[in-house]
Scaffold this motif. Structure first.
Motif, PDB file in Angstrom:
ATOM      1  N   LEU A 355       0.915   7.879   5.843  1.00 57.62           N
ATOM      2  CA  LEU A 355       1.832   8.765   5.588  1.00 57.62           C
ATOM      3  C   LEU A 355       2.005   8.898   4.006  1.00 57.62           C
ATOM      4  N   ARG A 356       1.794  10.057   3.488  1.00 52.32           N
ATOM      5  CA  ARG A 356       1.295  10.033   1.932  1.00 52.32           C
ATOM      6  C   ARG A 356       2.542  10.773   1.305  1.00 52.32           C
ATOM      7  N   GLY A 357       3.044  10.493   0.126  1.00 51.48           N
ATOM      8  CA  GLY A 357       3.927  11.092  -0.677  1.00 51.48           C
ATOM      9  C   GLY A 357       5.299  10.797  -0.486  1.00 51.48           C
ATOM     10  N   LEU A 358       5.491   9.854   0.249  1.00 47.41           N
ATOM     11  CA  LEU A 358       6.864   9.294   0.705  1.00 47.41           C
ATOM     12  C   LEU A 358       7.725   8.461  -0.335  1.00 47.41           C
ATOM     13  N   ARG A 359       8.539   9.012  -0.988  1.00 48.59           N
ATOM     14  CA  ARG A 359       9.352   8.426  -2.052  1.00 48.59           C
ATOM     15  C   ARG A 359      10.349   7.177  -1.569  1.00 48.59           C
ATOM     16  N   THR A 379       0.556   0.692   0.075  1.00 52.33           N
ATOM     17  CA  THR A 379      -0.623   0.450  -0.917  1.00 52.33           C
ATOM     18  C   THR A 379      -0.854   1.330  -1.849  1.00 52.33           C
ATOM     19  N   GLY A 380      -1.098   1.009  -3.153  1.00 51.86           N
ATOM     20  CA  GLY A 380      -1.082   2.026  -4.210  1.00 51.86           C
ATOM     21  C   GLY A 380      -0.005   2.368  -4.814  1.00 51.86           C
ATOM     22  N   GLY A 383       3.466   5.021 -11.358  1.00 52.02           N
ATOM     23  CA  GLY A 383       4.535   5.810 -11.733  1.00 52.02           C
ATOM     24  C   GLY A 383       5.289   6.702 -10.861  1.00 52.02           C
ATOM     25  N   ASP A 384       5.148   7.974 -10.914  1.00 49.42           N
ATOM     26  CA  ASP A 384       6.027   8.915  -9.973  1.00 49.42           C
ATOM     27  C   ASP A 384       5.369   9.088  -8.857  1.00 49.42           C
ATOM     28  N   VAL A 385       3.904   8.888  -8.902  1.00 40.96           N
ATOM     29  CA  VAL A 385       3.174   8.975  -7.568  1.00 40.96           C
ATOM     30  C   VAL A 385       3.199   7.779  -6.593  1.00 40.96           C
ATOM     31  N   PRO A 386       3.969   8.134  -5.444  1.00 42.91           N
ATOM     32  CA  PRO A 386       3.993   7.036  -4.409  1.00 42.91           C
ATOM     33  C   PRO A 386       2.603   6.676  -3.810  1.00 42.91           C
ATOM     34  N   GLY A 387       2.590   5.182  -3.237  1.00 42.67           N
ATOM     35  CA  GLY A 387       1.361   4.955  -2.658  1.00 42.67           C
ATOM     36  C   GLY A 387       1.492   5.456  -1.297  1.00 42.67           C
ATOM     37  N   VAL A 388       0.606   5.176  -0.405  1.00 44.04           N
ATOM     38  CA  VAL A 388       0.203   5.336   1.014  1.00 44.04           C
ATOM     39  C   VAL A 388       1.139   4.367   1.777  1.00 44.04           C
TER      40      VAL A 388
END
Length: 423
Positions: A355-359, A379-380, A383-388
Motif C-alpha cells: 500500500l503506497r502513499g499512506l500517511r 519501509t522507506g 520527508g513528506d513522502v511516506p514509505g510503502v
C-alpha cells in the motif's frame, strides 16, 4: 431534490427486464426496431406471455439473498407494452396477453415486505404509439433519430398536436405508476430521441415531485436526474456525484434462450467491488422467462454474489469510495469514519500486499471475516513522502475463493500522499 441517503448506501440493485420479448427470446423492443424480426412477429409474442410461474415473493427473497437493497422492473419498455392495467392504453399484459393481470403490484408489495426499495423502469419513447413519430429531434444525435419511421414523421412532416397527445399519454402513465406505487426510484430511458424541451422534462419532474417528493430519478431525465447511469462498461473515472453501473449477467437484458455467455461469480464480485470502490452502485440485470421464473443460471450467480457480500458486509455497506488508483493493486472501500480501509485482493496474494502513499499510521491489519491478524511494516519514506506499507500475505486457508478483503485499521482518519516525490 437532494439524493436520498438510501441510494448511496445501497451498493447493489437488481435490474429486471421482463416483457413479451421473453416468449421468443428476442431483444426487447430493439429486435423489431432493427428489423431482426418483423413487427408482426414481435407483437405475436403477446399471445404467449403467461406469467404462469410468476412469484414476486420468490423474486424479493432472491434479491435480498443477493445482498441487493433495491430493484428496478421494466414497467414499460420502448415496445409500449405495459405490465399494469393502464387506463391510457390497450397495449397491456392485462388486456392483451394470457397473463391477464397487473404484474407490478405484487412486485412492489413483495419488495417492501423484504425492506427493499422499489424501482420502476419507464421508457419516454413508445415505438408502438400512433402519435409518437410526430416530430423530429431539434438536434438529432444520429441518423436513426432523424429518419427512422418508428421515431420521426416521414419526410419531416411534423404534427405538434399529435406530439402533445403523446406527451399527455406519457405523463398520464407516469402519474398512474406514481399514484399506485409511490416508487422510491423511477428509472427512465429512451431520452435520446427528443430534446429536453421537447420532452418537457421540467414539467414531468415537477409532476413526479408533487406526487411523490421522495422519488429519485436517473440521469435519463436529463437536467432533472439525480444520478448518472453508465451502462455495460465500468467507467475508468467515476462520474461526478452519485452513480450506478447497469450491467447484464450475460450479454442480454431480457431473457434470450441462446445467450449462455454468463459472467462467472468471480467476475461479478470483481465488477461489484470495482464499482463500489469507485463510489458507485451496481445495478445487475436479470431476464425472467415469459412465465416469470428467473433462469437458474442467473439466480445461482446472484446467490453466489450474495454469499460473498454476506462474508464481507463490513467492507460493503456503510462505506465510501476507497483509494484512488495507484495506491493498491485492486479496489478498496473506506469506512464511514475514515479510519478503516478495506483492501480487496483478487487471486492469491503472495508474500506481501503493498500500500503506497499512506500517511496515517496503521494500528492493525486483519483478514475480514476471519479475524486473523497479519503482520505489517513500513519501509522507506523521506520527508513528506511516506514509505510503502507491506502487509504479510494471508495463509492459504484464509484466502477467499473470489476476493479476499484485508481490513486496515488506522490510528486516525485516512490521510494520503498524492504528490510526485522529491525532485
Amino acid at each position: 431534490m437532494a439524493m436520498q441517503k438510501w441510494f448511496t448506501e445501497a451498493k447493489l440493485g437488481i435490474f429486471i427486464h421482463w416483457g413479451i420479448y421473453a416468449v421468443d427470446g428476442v431483444a426487447e423492443s430493439w429486435s423489431f426496431y432493427g428489423g431482426q424480426v418483423s413487427h408482426a412477429q414481435y407483437m405475436k409474442q403477446l399471445d404467449g406471455f403467461t406469467a404462469s410461474g410468476y412469484d414476486p415473493k420468490a423474486w424479493a427473497d432472491l434479491i435480498a439473498k443477493a445482498g441487493a437493497r433495491y430493484a428496478v422492473l421494466t414497467a414499460r419498455h420502448h415496445d409500449g407494452v405495459s405490465l399494469w392495467d393502464s387506463a391510457e392504453s390497450d397495449l397491456t399484459v392485462v388486456k392483451r396477453t394470457p397473463a391477464g393481470r397487473d404484474l407490478l403490484t405484487g412486485y412492489t408489495e413483495a419488495l417492501r415486505e423484504q425492506g427493499l426499495k422499489v424501482g420502476l423502469y419507464y421508457s419516454h419513447s413508445d415505438w408502438n404509439h400512433p402519435d409518437y413519430a410526430s416530430i423530429v429531434h431539434t438536434d438529432p444525435p444520429n441518423e436513426d433519430v432523424r429518419t427512422n419511421p418508428l421515431v420521426a414523421p416521414r419526410e419531416g412532416a411534423e404534427d405538434p398536436v399529435a406530439w402533445q397527445r403523446y406527451l399527455d399519454y406519457r405523463d398520464a402513465q407516469v402519474r398512474e405508476l406514481v399514484d399506485a406505487h409511490r416508487p422510491d426510484l423511477l428509472w427512465f430511458d429512451g431520452e435520446w430521441e427528443r430534446s429536453e424541451e421537447q420532452w418537457r422534462m421540467r414539467e414531468l419532474a415537477e409532476q413526479i415531485r408533487s406526487l411523490s417528493p421522495g422519488t429519485i430519478l436517473n440521469a435519463r431525465m436529463l437536467s432533472y436526474g439525480d444520478y448518472a447511469t453508465p451502462e455495460q462498461g465500468l467507467p475508468v473515472e467515476a462520474p461526478d456525484g452519485p452513480w450506478e453501473l447497469c450491467l447484464t449477467i450475460n450479454d442480454s437484458w431480457g431473457y434470450q434462450h441462446a445467450d449462455g455467455n454468463h459472467k462467472s461469480v468471480g467476475q461479478l464480485v470483481r465488477l461489484f467491488t470495482e464499482t463500489i470502490g469507485m463510489g458507485g452502485n451496481l445495478l445487475l440485470d436479470v431476464g425472467p422467462k415469459e412465465d416469470g421464473t428467473i433462469p437458474s443460471e442467473q439466480a445461482d450467480r446472484l446467490l453466489g454474489l450474495g454469499d460473498w457480500i454476506a462474508r464481507h458486509e463490513e467492507a460493503v455497506y456503510g462505506t465510501a469510495a476507497g483509494l484512488p488508483a495507484g495506491h493498491h493493486y485492486g479496489p478498496s472501500t473506506l469506512s464511514a469514519d475514515g479510519r478503516t480501509l478495506y483492501l480487496v485482493c483478487f487471486g492469491i496474494p503472495h508474500e506481501t500486499v503493498s500500500l503506497r502513499g499512506l500517511r496515517t499510521p496503521v494500528k492493525r491489519v486483519s483478514v475480514l471475516g476471519r479475524g486473523s491478524e497479519l503482520g505489517h511494516r513500513v519501509t522507506g519514506g523521506l520527508g513528506d513522502v511516506p514509505g510503502v506499507l507491506w502487509i504479510d500475505a494471508p495463509a492459504d486457508g484464509l484466502v477467499d475463493a473470489y476476493a479476499t478483503v484485508l481490513a486496515v485499521e488506522l490510528e486516525g482518519e485516512l490521510d494520503l500522499y498524492r504528490g510526485k516525490g522529491r525532485d
